[in-house]
Design an enzyme around this catalytic site. Structure first.
Site, PDB file in Angstrom:
ATOM      1  N   CYS A 162       0.677  -1.362  -0.042  1.00 38.13           N
ATOM      2  CA  CYS A 162      -0.034  -0.007   0.043  1.00 38.13           C
ATOM      3  C   CYS A 162       0.900   1.270  -0.003  1.00 38.13           C
ATOM      4  O   CYS A 162       0.408   2.410   0.076  1.00 38.13           O
ATOM      5  CB  CYS A 162      -0.928   0.089   1.221  1.00 38.13           C
ATOM      6  SG  CYS A 162      -2.241  -1.256   1.182  1.00 38.13           S
ATOM      7  N   TYR A 177      -3.290   4.579   5.449  1.00 40.28           N
ATOM      8  CA  TYR A 177      -2.466   3.495   5.924  1.00 40.28           C
ATOM      9  C   TYR A 177      -1.201   3.238   5.047  1.00 40.28           C
ATOM     10  O   TYR A 177      -0.204   3.182   5.819  1.00 40.28           O
ATOM     11  CB  TYR A 177      -3.337   2.238   5.676  1.00 40.28           C
ATOM     12  CG  TYR A 177      -2.804   0.666   5.716  1.00 40.28           C
ATOM     13  CD1 TYR A 177      -2.607   0.363   7.053  1.00 40.28           C
ATOM     14  CD2 TYR A 177      -2.519  -0.023   4.603  1.00 40.28           C
ATOM     15  CE1 TYR A 177      -2.245  -0.937   7.205  1.00 40.28           C
ATOM     16  CE2 TYR A 177      -1.923  -1.308   4.955  1.00 40.28           C
ATOM     17  CZ  TYR A 177      -1.720  -1.773   6.168  1.00 40.28           C
ATOM     18  OH  TYR A 177      -1.145  -2.980   5.988  1.00 40.28           O
TER      19      TYR A 177
HETATM   20  P1  NAD Z   1      -3.581  -8.663  11.966  1.00 37.05           P
HETATM   21  O1  NAD Z   1      -4.776  -7.469  12.244  1.00 37.05           O
HETATM   22  O2  NAD Z   1      -4.017 -10.115  11.972  1.00 37.05           O
HETATM   23  O3  NAD Z   1      -2.727  -8.291  13.188  1.00 37.05           O
HETATM   24  C1  NAD Z   1      -2.150  -7.091  13.687  1.00 37.05           C
HETATM   25  C2  NAD Z   1      -1.975  -7.381  15.182  1.00 37.05           C
HETATM   26  O4  NAD Z   1      -1.843  -6.068  15.782  1.00 37.05           O
HETATM   27  C3  NAD Z   1      -3.796  -7.645  15.605  1.00 37.05           C
HETATM   28  O5  NAD Z   1      -3.834  -8.812  16.311  1.00 37.05           O
HETATM   29  C4  NAD Z   1      -3.839  -6.633  16.560  1.00 37.05           C
HETATM   30  O6  NAD Z   1      -4.717  -6.653  17.713  1.00 37.05           O
HETATM   31  C5  NAD Z   1      -2.399  -6.028  17.076  1.00 37.05           C
HETATM   32  N1  NAD Z   1      -2.769  -4.582  17.335  1.00 37.05           N
HETATM   33  C6  NAD Z   1      -3.087  -3.448  16.793  1.00 37.05           C
HETATM   34  N2  NAD Z   1      -3.087  -2.365  17.572  1.00 37.05           N
HETATM   35  C7  NAD Z   1      -2.315  -2.870  18.764  1.00 37.05           C
HETATM   36  C8  NAD Z   1      -1.732  -2.151  19.760  1.00 37.05           C
HETATM   37  N3  NAD Z   1      -2.140  -0.595  19.764  1.00 37.05           N
HETATM   38  N4  NAD Z   1      -1.125  -2.819  20.740  1.00 37.05           N
HETATM   39  C9  NAD Z   1      -0.686  -3.955  20.540  1.00 37.05           C
HETATM   40  N5  NAD Z   1      -0.961  -4.602  19.402  1.00 37.05           N
HETATM   41  C10 NAD Z   1      -2.185  -3.944  18.554  1.00 37.05           C
HETATM   42  O7  NAD Z   1      -2.941  -8.217  10.658  1.00 37.05           O
HETATM   43  P2  NAD Z   1      -1.743  -9.152   9.934  1.00 37.05           P
HETATM   44  O8  NAD Z   1      -2.279  -9.549   8.532  1.00 37.05           O
HETATM   45  O9  NAD Z   1      -1.304 -10.349  10.851  1.00 37.05           O
HETATM   46  O10 NAD Z   1      -0.632  -7.996   9.742  1.00 37.05           O
HETATM   47  C11 NAD Z   1       0.481  -7.978  10.349  1.00 37.05           C
HETATM   48  C12 NAD Z   1       1.348  -6.917   9.918  1.00 37.05           C
HETATM   49  O11 NAD Z   1       1.632  -7.082   8.313  1.00 37.05           O
HETATM   50  C13 NAD Z   1       0.927  -5.339  10.081  1.00 37.05           C
HETATM   51  O12 NAD Z   1       1.852  -4.581  10.072  1.00 37.05           O
HETATM   52  C14 NAD Z   1       0.050  -5.142   8.723  1.00 37.05           C
HETATM   53  O13 NAD Z   1      -0.072  -3.746   8.313  1.00 37.05           O
HETATM   54  C15 NAD Z   1       1.164  -5.756   7.803  1.00 37.05           C
HETATM   55  N6  NAD Z   1       0.565  -6.481   6.462  1.00 37.05           N
HETATM   56  C16 NAD Z   1      -0.149  -7.351   6.472  1.00 37.05           C
HETATM   57  C17 NAD Z   1      -0.688  -7.612   5.044  1.00 37.05           C
HETATM   58  C18 NAD Z   1      -1.708  -8.886   4.708  1.00 37.05           C
HETATM   59  O14 NAD Z   1      -1.975  -9.096   3.794  1.00 37.05           O
HETATM   60  N7  NAD Z   1      -2.071  -9.578   5.868  1.00 37.05           N
HETATM   61  C19 NAD Z   1      -0.357  -6.942   4.108  1.00 37.05           C
HETATM   62  C20 NAD Z   1       0.553  -5.738   4.012  1.00 37.05           C
HETATM   63  C21 NAD Z   1       1.070  -5.588   5.490  1.00 37.05           C
END
Ligand code: NAD
Length: 335
Positions: free
Chosen positions: A119, A148
């Site tokens: 993104c 984001y």
């Molecule tokens: P997810 O939402 O399943 O996991 C993120 C976790 O962060 C959640 O469990 C949430 O509770 C936790 N979180 C949010 N705010 C918080 C806070 N204040 N304190 C502590 N924990 C907190 O997402 P994911 O798919 O596992 O993504 C993991 C990482 O990868 C993220 O940084 C996301 O932006 C990045 N990402 C994911 C994808 C994808 O396709 N899944 C794509 C691009 C980037």
């Protein structure tokens, strides 16, 4: 040799939970931190703490006594969520990443992997379905579509400056649509593969299966299975490469094709109704040239194989929910 101690933030989430299991299997001592416990399976972390990483004291607590940090905590979701919560996402994620990285530095953390996203790439390079795959250098001049992506770009730069100014060995990975079992599949934060699996699993319970897709469904993306994602994260952390690196598949499909593949796995014919809704950029694909050069590896698990496992898991979740109506009409996809 002393056991390496690592912190995984976001360990209650989809990728973080899987990463904890992977690191435990490789003999690491692991602390997981999140706002919530993993929803679908117990954590294998040695220690799991419920902390709010927007808060400075919680970040100091989370990063104490560890050698390495995998920073995955983020306030995020699929396109439906990302396009409707700009202020919340920017506010929360800036606080999480700024405080976690500074706390890691103060606590003497040696290596720090930051999870960025496709993104970050500018909207002007993603206007066509038949898009040119995105190279890492294409992120500039910057013009991400959503808050984001802007936050991810700023946090990438924060990592770069902490490396240059403070000597923290930072790694930056840009994920392209990661999917698999044990990820969010309902509630509004789910992404296209999970949302489509859910909708098709519910449609399968009806005599005339029908699903809704936002837009014309011709928007394109590549999708990477969770096991490849975890392998790539780990390889990058162990490498000496500190510039941003794509991590994804470079096989592009339309959302309509994705729906057809999942329906075929489910063993049904499904009618797709196209409805208005946020679609993100028109087309996106990963250029894996640098990934191959740096890691001497690239994701290998096919979309079909990954979807089969993911669909089976989501269908079992739908069945466990027992005859409930499909809770959401979201067919979102990662930005
Ligand atoms: P997810 O939402 O399943 O996991 C993120 C976790 O962060 C959640 O469990 C949430 O509770 C936790 N979180 C949010 N705010 C918080 C806070 N204040 N304190 C502590 N924990 C907190 O997402 P994911 O798919 O596992 O993504 C993991 C990482 O990868 C993220 O940084 C996301 O932006 C990045 N990402 C994911 C994808 C994808 O396709 N899944 C794509 C691009 C980037």
């Amino acid at each position: 040799m002393q056991q390496t101690k690592v912190l995984v933030t976001g360990a209650g989430g989809f990728i973080g939970h899987a990463l904890v299991s992977f690191l435990k299997a490789r003999g690491y001592w692991v602390r997981g931190v999140d706002l919530k416990n993993p929803e679908y399976a117990p954590t294998q972390a040695d220690e799991f703490e419920l902390l709010d990483l927007r808060r400075w004291p919680d970040c100091l607590e989370a990063t104490r006594g560890v050698d390495e940090v995998y920073a995955l905590a983020a306030d995020m979701g699929g396109m439906g969520f990302i396009s409707a919560h700009h202020a919340e996402i920017l506010h929360n994620n800036v606080l999480i990443n700024t405080h976690t990285l500074e706390a890691a530095r103060r606590n003497g953390v040696r290596r720090y992997l930051y999870t960025s996203s496709a993104c970050v790439y500018p909207e002007y390079r993603q206007m066509e379905t038949d898009v040119v795959p995105l190279r890492e250098e294409d992120a500039y001049p910057a013009a991400p579509q959503d808050a984001y992506g802007w936050e991810k770009l700023v946090s990438e730069r924060l990592c770069m400056h902490y490396r240059l100014d403070h000597g923290v060995e930072t790694r930056i990975v840009r994920f392209h649509n990661i999917f698999g079992p044990l990820g969010t599949w309902v509630g509004g934060r789910e992404k296209a593969p999970a949302a489509l699996c859910r909708k098709i699993a519910y449609a399968k319970l009806t005599p005339d299966p029908m699903i809704e897709v936002w837009g014309d469904g011709e928007q394109t993306r590549s999708f990477c299975y969770i096991d490849d994602c975890i392998e790539g994260i780990y390889r990058l952390m162990r490498s000496d490469y500190h510039e941003p690196l794509n991590l994804g598949q470079d096989r592009m499909v339309t959302i309509n094709q994705l729906a057809t593949m999942i329906a075929s796995i489910a063993g049904i014919d499904v009618t797709v109704r196209h409805v208005p809704g946020p679609q993100g950029v028109r087309g996106r694909n990963s250029d894996n040239t640098r990934l191959r050069a740096v890691l001497r590896w690239e994701p290998a698990i096919s979309l079909e194989a990954g979807l089969a496992i993911t669909y089976d898991w989501i269908e079992s979740q739908v069945q466990a929910a027992g005859g409930m109506q499909d809770a959401g009409e979201l067919v979102s996809h990662a930005g």
